[in-house]
Design a protein around this motif. Structure first.
Motif, PDB file in Angstrom:
ATOM      1  N   VAL A   1       0.836  -1.207   0.000  1.00  0.00           N
ATOM      2  CA  VAL A   1       0.000   0.000   0.000  1.00  0.00           C
ATOM      3  C   VAL A   1       0.870   1.256   0.000  1.00  0.00           C
ATOM      4  O   VAL A   1       0.597   2.223  -0.728  1.00  0.00           O
ATOM      5  N   GLN A   2       1.943   1.239   0.801  1.00  0.00           N
ATOM      6  CA  GLN A   2       2.846   2.391   0.842  1.00  0.00           C
ATOM      7  C   GLN A   2       3.467   2.659  -0.531  1.00  0.00           C
ATOM      8  O   GLN A   2       3.591   3.809  -0.959  1.00  0.00           O
ATOM      9  N   GLU A   3       3.848   1.591  -1.227  1.00  0.00           N
ATOM     10  CA  GLU A   3       4.437   1.748  -2.553  1.00  0.00           C
ATOM     11  C   GLU A   3       3.414   2.310  -3.532  1.00  0.00           C
ATOM     12  O   GLU A   3       3.734   3.168  -4.355  1.00  0.00           O
ATOM     13  N   GLU A   4       2.193   1.831  -3.457  1.00  0.00           N
ATOM     14  CA  GLU A   4       1.150   2.324  -4.363  1.00  0.00           C
ATOM     15  C   GLU A   4       0.821   3.781  -4.112  1.00  0.00           C
ATOM     16  O   GLU A   4       0.483   4.516  -5.044  1.00  0.00           O
ATOM     17  N   LYS A   5       0.937   4.224  -2.851  1.00  0.00           N
ATOM     18  CA  LYS A   5       0.617   5.609  -2.509  1.00  0.00           C
ATOM     19  C   LYS A   5       1.806   6.548  -2.671  1.00  0.00           C
ATOM     20  O   LYS A   5       1.642   7.770  -2.630  1.00  0.00           O
ATOM     21  N   ARG A   6       2.979   5.972  -2.817  1.00  0.00           N
ATOM     22  CA  ARG A   6       4.185   6.796  -2.892  1.00  0.00           C
ATOM     23  C   ARG A   6       4.129   7.755  -4.070  1.00  0.00           C
ATOM     24  O   ARG A   6       3.777   7.369  -5.183  1.00  0.00           O
ATOM     25  N   ALA A   7       4.477   8.988  -3.822  1.00  0.00           N
ATOM     26  CA  ALA A   7       4.508   9.979  -4.905  1.00  0.00           C
ATOM     27  C   ALA A   7       5.642   9.641  -5.862  1.00  0.00           C
ATOM     28  O   ALA A   7       6.772   9.353  -5.435  1.00  0.00           O
ATOM     29  N   ARG A   8       5.359   9.641  -7.141  1.00  0.00           N
ATOM     30  CA  ARG A   8       6.372   9.323  -8.135  1.00  0.00           C
ATOM     31  C   ARG A   8       7.361  10.476  -8.269  1.00  0.00           C
ATOM     32  O   ARG A   8       6.999  11.646  -8.199  1.00  0.00           O
ATOM     33  N   THR A   9       8.630  10.118  -8.471  1.00  0.00           N
ATOM     34  CA  THR A   9       9.653  11.133  -8.671  1.00  0.00           C
ATOM     35  C   THR A   9       9.516  11.758 -10.054  1.00  0.00           C
ATOM     36  O   THR A   9       8.828  11.210 -10.933  1.00  0.00           O
TER      37      THR A   9
END
Length: 522
Positions: free
Chosen positions: A86-94
């Motif tokens: 879930v954290q990876e899916e919510k992570r803001a893309r660089t």
């Protein structure tokens, strides 16, 4: 037993270092000092998930093969594994990730890809910056990298006419194994940086086209996985980076032999890693782009970079003394002969004198190479060494097979105006660094020039990495289709119906160079 994220977080330093890879927990404390990439990159992820750093550059089972069963601690709790997802899916893309996503959407269809330069243009837009920097890096000021390409501009043809060439056969044998073209895939590491299927897609594309692939010690898939992806009749070679650990190196060779690899290419020009500043600089560029720049503070005593090779070159660390810097004619080749029955080829010969010594040592072949301009600055371009060898010691060609490997410069051109080292560290810098990567346009008859001067075949590395990164397996197939068309066209225009018709008399070295070619306008 299953572990929680808090359990792992409690082991976040060099005295007790745990990491998570693909929801499995590992104790890498004792492994820190043995990691070929050095301990610093592992410690950066101590006590947390390291999958994003590990997966693009390692074979799937690399960590299990490096640790004891007691150090493979077990799975992460299902709930915590779900939290990581879930954290990876919510992570803001660089910004770099957003650039790549946009580049993937804007790729032209393959039927509009007409040349290798077109493929490279696409690859620049879809490769992560650290991967592009690693693939394209050259030593120091990139003079050797540039001259590898410029050398081909000094050789012109004496084309012959009125010779029947409607039937033109570009096939050859390399160490006795069939190849549909006089070229092979040169060993190149960490192809997964450009495509999740990495070397496997190169294997699949080459199998369909009848091209031989050399597999690097530091490939991002295991030798077993790559062999399994090959067709039953497909030929694979193994490129060995010999280390100071004789037992470990012997196991690599013997495993390759057991898996059906047909030759050992011993790398002799990388006993230490060259000074590849573009590669080192790439993580700092990305940090600056995300507003994470660091600035000098009075009294700062940290004068050395903590990771000498940058984040994309994790497979070797210069400070670890992993590579064998004491290889010799007297000891190394007899040792290699004692552990394998496979043909031995020396990859990285850079002068006539060493080519002669290789012939006297009884090896089956040599690759004239300066590691694609990545090692010693001001080393002679391989084509010039080939020309000198043909002129001074033509007898060597009767004693062993001679190949040439520019790794990028045989079909890719250097952008001589590029100055990526001095651009400002901002969002524009990332695009500048990508667009000015040192490869540029290409020269279609370069392979033919090398064959005419006596090379048995030409090794290409970076072109396959770019094709893979741009279009996956389909890109590899497209690259080989373009190469086939261009080689056959050049042969016909030279009056050569087969490779035996390509002789030194067809090539003349001049002491001037033409104006640089136009870059692709795709």
């Amino acid at each position: 037993m299953a572990w929680s994220l808090s359990d792992v977080a409690g082991h976040s330093n060099a005295s007790s270092c745990w990491i998570i890879i693909k929801n499995q927990v590992y104790d890498v404390t004792e492994f820190l000092s043995r990691h070929p990439g050095g301990p610093s990159i592992i410690l950066r992820y101590a006590g947390r998930d390291a999958t994003s750093a590990y997966e693009p550059i390692h074979p799937t089972d690399a960590i299990q093969r490096s640790l004891s069963s007691s150090q493979c601690l077990g799975p992460l709790h299902d709930s915590d594994a779900q939290n990581l997802k879930v954290q990876e899916e919510k992570r803001a893309r660089t910004k770099d990730e957003l650039r790549i996503e946009q580049g993937m959407k804007q790729r032209p269809p393959l039927n509009r890809i007409l040349s290798l330069a077109d493929i490279e243009d696409v690859a620049k837009q879809v490769l992560p910056l650290n991967a592009l920097s690693f693939f394209a890096a050259g030593a120091d000021d990139k003079i050797t990298l540039r001259e590898n390409a410029r050398a081909f501009d000094r050789f012109f043809f004496h084309a012959r006419v009125m010779r029947p060439v409607s039937r033109c056969d570009p096939s050859t044998k390399i160490l006795g194994y069939n190849s549909s073209l006089p070229l092979f895939v040169s060993g190149a590491s960490t192809a997964k940086l450009g495509d999740p299927q990495g070397e496997l897609n190169i294997t699949r594309g080459c199998g369909k086209a009848g091209i031989i692939q050399m597999v690097c010690t530091y490939a991002s898939f295991s030798r077993k996985e790559i062999a399994a992806a090959a067709l039953p009749s497909q030929t694979l070679f193994f490129q060995l980076y010999k280390t100071t650990d004789l037992t470990s190196s012997a196991k690599l060779v013997q495993e390759a032999e057991q898996l059906g690899y047909k030759a050992i290419f011993l790398t002799v020009d990388a006993i230490v890693i060259g000074n590849r500043e573009q590669d080192v600089r790439s993580p700092w560029v990305l940090e600056a782009q995300e507003g994470q720049s660091q600035y000098y503070v009075e009294g700062d005593s940290n004068v050395e970079t903590t990771n000498l090779l940058g984040t994309s070159s994790l497979h070797i660390n210069r400070s670890n003394n992993v590579l064998d810097a004491d290889m010799s004619w007297e000891l190394t080749i007899p040792w290699l002969r004692s552990i394998t029955k496979l043909p031995i080829i020396l990859k990285g010969i850079q002068c006539v004198e060493d080519a002669v010594l290789a012939a006297e040592a009884g090896v089956e072949g040599i690759i004239l190479s300066n590691h694609g301009g990545r090692q010693l600055e001001y080393s002679l371009p391989p084509l010039e060494v080939l020309y000198k060898l043909r002129s001074q010691r033509p007898d060597v060609f009767d004693k062993l097979e001679v190949y040439i490997d520019g790794n990028n410069a045989l079909l890719f051109r250097v952008n001589l105006d590029a100055d990526d080292s001095k651009a400002a560290y901002d969002e524009e810098q990332v695009c500048t660094l990508a667009s000015n990567s040192p490869c540029g346009s290409h020269n279609r008859p370069d392979v033919i020039k090398a064959i005419s001067l006596g090379a048995k075949a030409v090794g290409l590395g970076r072109p396959f990495l770019f094709a893979l990164s741009a279009y996956g397996e389909a890109g590899v197939s497209k690259l080989l289709s373009i190469l086939n068309r261009e080689i056959v066209t050049s042969m016909r225009l030279l009056g050569a119906a087969s490779l035996k018709d390509l002789t030194p008399e067809l090539v003349e070295r001049v002491d001037w160079e033409p104006v640089g070619r136009q870059q692709s306008k795709l």
